[in-house]
Design a protein around this motif. Structure first.
Motif, PDB file in Angstrom:
ATOM      1  N   LYS A 134      10.671  -2.421   0.485  1.00 39.15           N
ATOM      2  CA  LYS A 134       9.811  -1.217   0.642  1.00 39.15           C
ATOM      3  C   LYS A 134      10.750   0.136   0.478  1.00 39.15           C
ATOM      4  O   LYS A 134      10.539   0.924  -0.132  1.00 39.15           O
ATOM      5  N   SER A 135      12.104   0.127   1.210  1.00 37.23           N
ATOM      6  CA  SER A 135      12.801   1.363   1.238  1.00 37.23           C
ATOM      7  C   SER A 135      13.242   1.346  -0.264  1.00 37.23           C
ATOM      8  O   SER A 135      13.122   2.635  -0.715  1.00 37.23           O
ATOM      9  N   GLY A 136      13.658   0.392  -0.985  1.00 32.04           N
ATOM     10  CA  GLY A 136      14.107   0.432  -2.389  1.00 32.04           C
ATOM     11  C   GLY A 136      12.864   1.038  -3.415  1.00 32.04           C
ATOM     12  O   GLY A 136      12.833   1.841  -4.259  1.00 32.04           O
ATOM     13  N   ALA A 137      11.558   0.454  -3.210  1.00 30.82           N
ATOM     14  CA  ALA A 137      10.409   0.799  -3.858  1.00 30.82           C
ATOM     15  C   ALA A 137      10.305   2.250  -3.695  1.00 30.82           C
ATOM     16  O   ALA A 137       9.749   2.899  -4.627  1.00 30.82           O
ATOM     17  N   ARG A 138      10.288   2.956  -2.565  1.00 31.62           N
ATOM     18  CA  ARG A 138       9.961   4.476  -2.148  1.00 31.62           C
ATOM     19  C   ARG A 138      10.912   5.134  -2.973  1.00 31.62           C
ATOM     20  O   ARG A 138      10.417   6.343  -3.215  1.00 31.62           O
ATOM     21  N   ALA A 139      12.258   5.024  -3.057  1.00 33.38           N
ATOM     22  CA  ALA A 139      13.437   5.675  -3.282  1.00 33.38           C
ATOM     23  C   ALA A 139      13.333   5.522  -4.929  1.00 33.38           C
ATOM     24  O   ALA A 139      14.200   6.319  -5.318  1.00 33.38           O
ATOM     25  N   ALA A 140      12.872   4.276  -5.678  1.00 31.53           N
ATOM     26  CA  ALA A 140      13.021   4.274  -7.085  1.00 31.53           C
ATOM     27  C   ALA A 140      12.303   5.434  -7.807  1.00 31.53           C
ATOM     28  O   ALA A 140      11.317   5.785  -7.456  1.00 31.53           O
ATOM     29  N   ARG A 141      12.669   5.683  -9.071  1.00 36.21           N
ATOM     30  CA  ARG A 141      12.299   6.720  -9.797  1.00 36.21           C
ATOM     31  C   ARG A 141      11.630   6.049 -11.497  1.00 36.21           C
ATOM     32  O   ARG A 141      10.963   6.812 -11.773  1.00 36.21           O
ATOM     33  N   GLY A 142      12.081   4.870 -11.316  1.00 39.71           N
ATOM     34  CA  GLY A 142      11.541   4.242 -12.671  1.00 39.71           C
ATOM     35  C   GLY A 142      10.009   3.871 -12.483  1.00 39.71           C
ATOM     36  O   GLY A 142       9.501   3.777 -11.299  1.00 39.71           O
ATOM     37  N   ASP A 143       9.485   3.751 -13.884  1.00 38.80           N
ATOM     38  CA  ASP A 143       8.106   3.399 -13.917  1.00 38.80           C
ATOM     39  C   ASP A 143       8.019   1.802 -13.772  1.00 38.80           C
ATOM     40  O   ASP A 143       6.739   1.213 -13.463  1.00 38.80           O
ATOM     41  N   PHE A 196      12.489 -12.981  -7.440  1.00 40.42           N
ATOM     42  CA  PHE A 196      12.895 -12.337  -8.839  1.00 40.42           C
ATOM     43  C   PHE A 196      11.673 -12.020  -9.514  1.00 40.42           C
ATOM     44  O   PHE A 196      10.653 -13.016 -10.047  1.00 40.42           O
ATOM     45  N   ARG A 197      11.121 -10.788  -9.660  1.00 47.86           N
ATOM     46  CA  ARG A 197      10.061 -10.302 -10.319  1.00 47.86           C
ATOM     47  C   ARG A 197      10.248  -8.909 -10.550  1.00 47.86           C
ATOM     48  O   ARG A 197      10.954  -8.065 -10.296  1.00 47.86           O
ATOM     49  N   VAL A 198       9.116  -8.423 -11.538  1.00 47.63           N
ATOM     50  CA  VAL A 198       9.191  -7.359 -12.057  1.00 47.63           C
ATOM     51  C   VAL A 198       7.745  -6.512 -12.042  1.00 47.63           C
ATOM     52  O   VAL A 198       6.608  -7.497 -12.301  1.00 47.63           O
ATOM     53  N   ALA A 199       7.369  -5.533 -11.851  1.00 46.55           N
ATOM     54  CA  ALA A 199       6.011  -4.969 -11.678  1.00 46.55           C
ATOM     55  C   ALA A 199       6.017  -3.420 -11.833  1.00 46.55           C
ATOM     56  O   ALA A 199       7.171  -2.739 -12.020  1.00 46.55           O
ATOM     57  N   ARG A 200       5.072  -2.998 -12.499  1.00 49.60           N
ATOM     58  CA  ARG A 200       4.699  -1.652 -12.559  1.00 49.60           C
ATOM     59  C   ARG A 200       4.831  -0.918 -11.378  1.00 49.60           C
ATOM     60  O   ARG A 200       4.215  -1.196 -10.363  1.00 49.60           O
ATOM     61  N   ALA A 201       5.613   0.087 -11.397  1.00 52.30           N
ATOM     62  CA  ALA A 201       5.897   0.902  -9.822  1.00 52.30           C
ATOM     63  C   ALA A 201       4.525   1.463  -9.453  1.00 52.30           C
ATOM     64  O   ALA A 201       4.278   1.207  -8.121  1.00 52.30           O
ATOM     65  N   LYS A 202       3.613   2.062 -10.078  1.00 54.82           N
ATOM     66  CA  LYS A 202       2.353   2.470  -9.493  1.00 54.82           C
ATOM     67  C   LYS A 202       1.566   1.569  -9.003  1.00 54.82           C
ATOM     68  O   LYS A 202       0.851   1.624  -7.898  1.00 54.82           O
ATOM     69  N   ARG A 203       1.405   0.089  -9.851  1.00 56.36           N
ATOM     70  CA  ARG A 203       0.752  -0.674  -8.979  1.00 56.36           C
ATOM     71  C   ARG A 203       1.384  -1.157  -7.586  1.00 56.36           C
ATOM     72  O   ARG A 203       0.849  -1.492  -6.815  1.00 56.36           O
ATOM     73  N   PHE A 204       2.738  -1.543  -7.618  1.00 57.77           N
ATOM     74  CA  PHE A 204       3.184  -2.296  -6.470  1.00 57.77           C
ATOM     75  C   PHE A 204       3.396  -1.257  -5.346  1.00 57.77           C
ATOM     76  O   PHE A 204       3.041  -1.803  -4.167  1.00 57.77           O
ATOM     77  N   ARG A 205       3.404   0.071  -5.621  1.00 53.12           N
ATOM     78  CA  ARG A 205       3.524   0.889  -4.477  1.00 53.12           C
ATOM     79  C   ARG A 205       2.074   0.982  -3.714  1.00 53.12           C
ATOM     80  O   ARG A 205       2.075   1.600  -2.536  1.00 53.12           O
ATOM     81  N   GLU A 206       1.070   0.642  -4.330  1.00 51.82           N
ATOM     82  CA  GLU A 206      -0.493   0.663  -3.829  1.00 51.82           C
ATOM     83  C   GLU A 206      -0.425  -0.255  -2.548  1.00 51.82           C
ATOM     84  O   GLU A 206      -0.941  -0.316  -1.582  1.00 51.82           O
ATOM     85  N   GLU A 221      -8.990   0.575   1.737  1.00 51.65           N
ATOM     86  CA  GLU A 221      -8.262   1.506   2.220  1.00 51.65           C
ATOM     87  C   GLU A 221      -7.023   1.685   1.361  1.00 51.65           C
ATOM     88  O   GLU A 221      -6.538   2.847   0.973  1.00 51.65           O
ATOM     89  N   VAL A 222      -6.469   0.684   0.919  1.00 52.60           N
ATOM     90  CA  VAL A 222      -5.116   0.882   0.106  1.00 52.60           C
ATOM     91  C   VAL A 222      -5.431   1.206  -1.402  1.00 52.60           C
ATOM     92  O   VAL A 222      -4.674   1.560  -2.142  1.00 52.60           O
ATOM     93  N   GLY A 223      -7.181   1.007  -1.696  1.00 52.11           N
ATOM     94  CA  GLY A 223      -7.170   1.589  -2.998  1.00 52.11           C
ATOM     95  C   GLY A 223      -7.162   2.876  -3.395  1.00 52.11           C
ATOM     96  O   GLY A 223      -7.564   3.424  -4.608  1.00 52.11           O
ATOM     97  N   PHE A 224      -6.713   3.816  -2.505  1.00 50.23           N
ATOM     98  CA  PHE A 224      -6.714   5.077  -2.733  1.00 50.23           C
ATOM     99  C   PHE A 224      -5.256   5.368  -3.165  1.00 50.23           C
ATOM    100  O   PHE A 224      -4.169   4.865  -2.702  1.00 50.23           O
ATOM    101  N   GLU A 225      -5.072   6.158  -4.298  1.00 49.62           N
ATOM    102  CA  GLU A 225      -3.792   6.549  -4.895  1.00 49.62           C
ATOM    103  C   GLU A 225      -3.517   7.985  -4.617  1.00 49.62           C
ATOM    104  O   GLU A 225      -4.399   8.644  -4.961  1.00 49.62           O
ATOM    105  N   GLU A 226      -2.374   8.214  -4.690  1.00 44.99           N
ATOM    106  CA  GLU A 226      -1.851   9.639  -4.340  1.00 44.99           C
ATOM    107  C   GLU A 226      -2.073  10.295  -5.962  1.00 44.99           C
ATOM    108  O   GLU A 226      -1.680   9.728  -6.855  1.00 44.99           O
ATOM    109  N   LYS A 227      -2.440  11.455  -6.151  1.00 49.32           N
ATOM    110  CA  LYS A 227      -2.559  12.227  -7.338  1.00 49.32           C
ATOM    111  C   LYS A 227      -1.071  12.736  -7.582  1.00 49.32           C
ATOM    112  O   LYS A 227      -0.030  12.638  -6.795  1.00 49.32           O
ATOM    113  N   ASP A 228      -0.758  13.026  -8.855  1.00 48.72           N
ATOM    114  CA  ASP A 228       0.651  13.579  -9.205  1.00 48.72           C
ATOM    115  C   ASP A 228       0.953  14.513  -8.444  1.00 48.72           C
ATOM    116  O   ASP A 228       0.403  15.493  -7.755  1.00 48.72           O
TER     117      ASP A 228
END
Length: 301
Positions: A70-79, A149-159, A283-290
């Protein structure tokens, strides 16, 4: 690939294996960034990871593998976020294949360990049990539920960051959350080698935790689908015992009443859990706007 890539590596006391893993990563692909999350190591893991092109995050004490993710996902800048272990089990040469699979239109691609991958007999049997149960719950073939060992789209994973546990069961939670949300999940065969150093998983302590994963699988997807079959067993036993006592003694016994009540309670627990699960995903289905919009929470999915 047109999307930017961030590789996140949780590490705890992996000073010996980590440099080799990083060398192989930079030799096979050109990620936007590599993030090593030092989860309270005491052997100089952070120093071993310090090099050009690597961002090192440090936990002041060990919080768990999931917390490092979770710490890594929050700090990551990649898509795109790619997660792999620091102990040498995951081969960076497999990264291009995982990314290529993701580009076919999937939201999550998991590296499925083959039969020759290093694992104990007990762990292999447990993984088969988890995979079978997850397949039943989701209605989709689950080849490897617990692979890290997995790869995910950042926008989806952070939800789903708020759903992820701090311990070792984050792969299970994230996979089931993606299925529940209706996102596309795929598997790519990999070979997991023998880890370097000592495993951080305790057979007794984490064995109990892994048993709880079975119930977490159900509660994360559809609790009623798990609780309903469990309620059928005491119901059938109650009917059978009632038939026996009625024919032999001509009466309805307390044991039959207890079995019927147990079946009803288990079913109601599943029904209530189903409603709680739906509220949880709502509840987690809300996402932050840009961020540049200057607003907090956005629309509901």
């Amino acid at each position: 690939m047109t999307d930017s890539l961030s590789i996140i590596i949780p590490a705890k006391n992996e000073r010996t294996s980590l440099p080799g893993v990083l060398d192989e990563i930079f030799s096979c692909c050109s990620p936007l960034e590599v993030i090593v999350v030092d989860d309270g190591s005491t052997d100089g893991t952070a120093a071993a990871a310090s090099r050009e092109g690597v961002k090192v995050l440090r936990h002041p004490y060990s919080k768990g593998n999931g917390a490092a993710i979770k710490s890594g996902a929050r700090a990551a800048r990649g898509d795109i976020l790619l997660f792999m272990d620091a102990d040498g089990q995951h081969d960076p040469q497999d990264i291009p294949r995982l990314l290529a699979k993701l580009q076919e239109g999937y939201d999550l691609v998991v590296g499925a360990r083959g039969k020759g991958s290093q694992a104990s007999i007990g762990r292999g049997l447990a993984n088969k049990l988890y995979n079978g149960l997850a397949t039943y719950m989701t209605g989709h073939k689950v080849e490897d539920l617990t692979s890290g060992f997995r790869v995910a789209r950042a926008k989806r994973f952070r939800e789903f960051l708020s759903l992820l546990p701090n311990g070792f069961s984050y792969p299970t939670t994230s996979t089931m959350a993606f299925f529940r949300a209706g996102y596309s999940v795929a598997y790519e065969n990999i070979h997991a080698g023998r880890r370097e150093g000592k495993s951080h998983i305790s057979p007794l302590k984490d064995g109990i935790r892994f048993l709880l994963i079975i119930f977490k699988i159900g509660t994360l997807y559809s609790p009623l689908k798990l609780f309903f079959p469990l309620s059928v067993l005491p119901l059938l036993l109650g009917i059978g015992y009632y038939a026996f006592t009625y024919l032999s003694m001509g009466r309805f016994t307390n044991m039959s009443a207890l079995l019927f009540t147990t079946a009803l309670l288990i079913f109601l627990m599943g029904l209530v859990s189903e409603q709680i699960t739906q509220l949880m995903y709502k509840e987690v289905g809300f996402e932050e706007k840009d961020a540049d919009s200057g607003q907090g929470s956005g629309r509901q999915k």
